[in-house]
Design a protein around this motif. Sequence first.
Motif, PDB file in Angstrom:
ATOM      1  N   LEU A   1      -5.330 -12.345  15.228  1.00  0.00           N
ATOM      2  CA  LEU A   1      -6.070 -11.377  15.428  1.00  0.00           C
ATOM      3  C   LEU A   1      -5.934 -10.279  15.981  1.00  0.00           C
ATOM      4  CD1 LEU A   1     -10.071 -12.188  15.086  1.00  0.00           C
ATOM      5  CD2 LEU A   1      -8.472 -11.420  13.371  1.00  0.00           C
ATOM      6  N   ALA A   2      -3.824  -9.918  15.973  1.00  0.00           N
ATOM      7  CA  ALA A   2      -2.968  -8.890  16.672  1.00  0.00           C
ATOM      8  C   ALA A   2      -2.528  -8.062  15.949  1.00  0.00           C
ATOM      9  CB  ALA A   2      -2.085  -9.644  17.487  1.00  0.00           C
ATOM     10  N   THR A   3      -3.022  -7.975  14.389  1.00  0.00           N
ATOM     11  CA  THR A   3      -2.056  -7.350  13.286  1.00  0.00           C
ATOM     12  C   THR A   3      -3.458  -6.686  13.191  1.00  0.00           C
ATOM     13  OG1 THR A   3      -0.492  -8.728  12.574  1.00  0.00           O
ATOM     14  CG2 THR A   3      -1.070  -6.714  11.025  1.00  0.00           C
ATOM     15  N   LEU A   4      -3.405  -5.094  12.926  1.00  0.00           N
ATOM     16  CA  LEU A   4      -4.539  -3.719  12.216  1.00  0.00           C
ATOM     17  C   LEU A   4      -3.800  -3.292  11.363  1.00  0.00           C
ATOM     18  CD1 LEU A   4      -6.391  -1.973  13.512  1.00  0.00           C
ATOM     19  CD2 LEU A   4      -4.800  -0.200  13.708  1.00  0.00           C
ATOM     20  N   TYR A   5      -4.771  -4.223  10.040  1.00  0.00           N
ATOM     21  CA  TYR A   5      -4.362  -3.325   9.041  1.00  0.00           C
ATOM     22  C   TYR A   5      -5.371  -2.231   8.203  1.00  0.00           C
ATOM     23  CZ  TYR A   5      -2.140  -8.076   7.969  1.00  0.00           C
ATOM     24  OH  TYR A   5      -1.540  -8.981   8.176  1.00  0.00           O
ATOM     25  N   VAL A   6      -4.771  -1.504   7.823  1.00  0.00           N
ATOM     26  CA  VAL A   6      -5.550  -0.067   7.513  1.00  0.00           C
ATOM     27  C   VAL A   6      -5.283   1.018   5.993  1.00  0.00           C
ATOM     28  CG1 VAL A   6      -4.836   2.228   8.374  1.00  0.00           C
ATOM     29  CG2 VAL A   6      -4.466   0.768   9.600  1.00  0.00           C
ATOM     30  N   THR A   7      -6.386   1.034   5.606  1.00  0.00           N
ATOM     31  CA  THR A   7      -6.751   1.468   4.111  1.00  0.00           C
ATOM     32  C   THR A   7      -6.214   2.523   4.057  1.00  0.00           C
ATOM     33  OG1 THR A   7      -9.085   0.742   3.945  1.00  0.00           O
ATOM     34  CG2 THR A   7      -7.702  -0.767   3.441  1.00  0.00           C
ATOM     35  N   SER A   8      -5.932   2.954   3.173  1.00  0.00           N
ATOM     36  CA  SER A   8      -6.552   4.462   2.494  1.00  0.00           C
ATOM     37  C   SER A   8      -5.863   5.351   1.312  1.00  0.00           C
ATOM     38  CB  SER A   8      -4.300   4.828   3.167  1.00  0.00           C
ATOM     39  OG  SER A   8      -3.839   4.609   1.391  1.00  0.00           O
ATOM     40  N   ALA A   9      -6.703   6.530   0.524  1.00  0.00           N
ATOM     41  CA  ALA A   9      -6.789   6.668  -0.365  1.00  0.00           C
ATOM     42  C   ALA A   9      -5.861   7.943  -0.717  1.00  0.00           C
ATOM     43  CB  ALA A   9      -8.440   7.641  -0.042  1.00  0.00           C
ATOM     44  N   ALA A  10      -5.359   7.858  -2.297  1.00  0.00           N
ATOM     45  CA  ALA A  10      -4.804   8.840  -2.882  1.00  0.00           C
ATOM     46  C   ALA A  10      -5.382   9.863  -3.615  1.00  0.00           C
ATOM     47  CB  ALA A  10      -3.835   7.452  -4.135  1.00  0.00           C
ATOM     48  N   ILE A  11      -7.030   9.271  -3.681  1.00  0.00           N
ATOM     49  CA  ILE A  11      -7.406  10.543  -4.618  1.00  0.00           C
ATOM     50  C   ILE A  11      -7.043  11.751  -4.024  1.00  0.00           C
ATOM     51  CG2 ILE A  11      -9.469  10.559  -3.022  1.00  0.00           C
ATOM     52  CD1 ILE A  11     -10.993  10.648  -5.352  1.00  0.00           C
ATOM     53  N   GLY A  12      -6.792  12.926  -5.325  1.00  0.00           N
ATOM     54  CA  GLY A  12      -6.168  14.415  -4.747  1.00  0.00           C
ATOM     55  C   GLY A  12      -4.929  14.902  -4.196  1.00  0.00           C
ATOM     56  N   ARG A  13      -4.290  13.654  -4.145  1.00  0.00           N
ATOM     57  CA  ARG A  13      -2.457  13.210  -2.876  1.00  0.00           C
ATOM     58  C   ARG A  13      -1.678  13.980  -4.716  1.00  0.00           C
ATOM     59  NH1 ARG A  13      -2.260  15.645   0.949  1.00  0.00           N
ATOM     60  NH2 ARG A  13      -0.825  14.724   1.334  1.00  0.00           N
ATOM     61  N   ASP A  14      -0.943  14.625  -4.139  1.00  0.00           N
ATOM     62  CA  ASP A  14       0.449  14.627  -5.095  1.00  0.00           C
ATOM     63  C   ASP A  14       2.034  13.069  -4.522  1.00  0.00           C
ATOM     64  OD1 ASP A  14       3.177  15.479  -6.072  1.00  0.00           O
ATOM     65  OD2 ASP A  14       3.098  17.332  -5.456  1.00  0.00           O
ATOM     66  N   ARG A  15       1.763  12.470  -5.479  1.00  0.00           N
ATOM     67  CA  ARG A  15       2.784  11.784  -5.415  1.00  0.00           C
ATOM     68  C   ARG A  15       3.757  12.064  -4.637  1.00  0.00           C
ATOM     69  NH1 ARG A  15      -0.472   6.616  -4.940  1.00  0.00           N
ATOM     70  NH2 ARG A  15      -1.896   5.872  -6.288  1.00  0.00           N
ATOM     71  N   ALA A  16       4.631  12.838  -4.821  1.00  0.00           N
ATOM     72  CA  ALA A  16       5.871  12.764  -4.582  1.00  0.00           C
ATOM     73  C   ALA A  16       5.168  13.826  -2.910  1.00  0.00           C
ATOM     74  CB  ALA A  16       6.347  14.506  -4.930  1.00  0.00           C
ATOM     75  N   GLU A  17       5.082  14.324  -2.822  1.00  0.00           N
ATOM     76  CA  GLU A  17       4.108  14.753  -1.030  1.00  0.00           C
ATOM     77  C   GLU A  17       3.118  13.402  -0.435  1.00  0.00           C
ATOM     78  OE1 GLU A  17       1.542  18.350  -1.186  1.00  0.00           O
ATOM     79  OE2 GLU A  17       2.883  19.563  -2.477  1.00  0.00           O
ATOM     80  N   ASP A  18       2.718  12.508  -0.898  1.00  0.00           N
ATOM     81  CA  ASP A  18       2.588  11.208  -0.359  1.00  0.00           C
ATOM     82  C   ASP A  18       2.281  10.524  -1.362  1.00  0.00           C
ATOM     83  OD1 ASP A  18       0.884   9.683   1.642  1.00  0.00           O
ATOM     84  OD2 ASP A  18      -1.012  11.222   1.395  1.00  0.00           O
TER      85      ASP A  18
END
Length: 295
Positions: free
Chosen positions: A252-269
Motif C-alpha cells: 500500500l505504498a503506491t499512489l494510483y491516480v486517475t484523470s480525465a480527458a473530457i474537454g482537453r486537447d490531446r496535443a496539449e494534454d
Amino acid sequence: MTNPAVHPHQARPVLEAGCEVGEGPVWDARRGELLFVDIKNPAVWRLDPESGRHARQPVPERIGFVALTDDPDVVVAGFKSGLKRLRLSDGAIEPILSPEPDRPGNRINDGHVGPDGSLYFGTMDDGEAEPSGAFYRYDGSELAVFQEGIVVTNGPAVSADGQSLYATDTKAGTIFRHVLTDGRPGERQRFAHLTPDVGHPDGMAVDAQDHVWVCHWGGGRVTRFAPDGSVERIVEIPAAQVTKCAFGGPDLATLYVTSAAIGRDRAEDPAAGHVFAVDTDGIRGLPAHLLGGAR
C-alpha cells in the motif's frame, strides 16, 4: 492554501486508458487489482499493475464509483440511477436503492466505504449548475443524508482513526471535515480550501499517518494535507484534470491516480485520461474496506 516546494515524486503512467472521466480507483488486495471507472464513457476498468493486464467492462449508464464487498466478483456501484450490485464476471446488475428518484437531473458521483462497512457517497447535478447534490451514509439498511445544497460533491474519505470524514464541495473549492459518532457524520467544519489558480478539489485518499491526499481538477497535481489542514507536499501529475487517488500495491505504498480527458486537447494534454502511479517513499495508505450489509 500555502505553496511549498513541489515534492520530487515521479508520477509514471501505468495505463493509457484515455478515459473521458476516469474516477474512483480502489485497490482490491485479494486480487492484486486496481478497479476504477470511467463516468462519461461508462465502464468499469480492472488493472493488474504487476503484469499490465487490464480489462474494460462497459456498463449501461454513468457510474461514479465501485465499492468492494466480501465477494470479490461483486461490487456495489454508484450508477446515475442509484446504488446497484454489479457482478464483474458477467455484468449482471441488481438494483439496491435510488437515493433521489425525484431528481432525475442528478447522478451519484464519488463514494467511499468506512471502517464500519458503511458507504458514504455524494450526488450532484449532472449538468454541474444547480445546488441539488447531497452527501449520504448508507449502512446496508438505512440511508441518511448529512449535507445538502451542493453542486458537485467529491470524496468522501474517512480518517485512519475512523473519527473524521472528509468531504468536498468542489465548486466552492473547499474540503470539509465531519466528526463521526458511531459512523454518523456531525456538522461540517472547514478543513482546507483551494484557490481557483490551482484548480478545484476533486477525489481524495487518506494515508496511515492521517494525511489527506487531494486531487486537483484543472491543477495537474495532488496535494498532501496534514491533519491540521496545512499543506505538507505537492505532487505533480502530467495531466491537467486529476480526479481521484488510492493507495495500492502489496505494501500500500503506491499512489494510483486517475484523470480525465473530457474537454482537453490531446496535443496539449497527451496523457489526459490515463492512470498514473506515484511511489510515495514509504508512506503507506489504508486498505479498502468491504461494504457491509448490501452484499
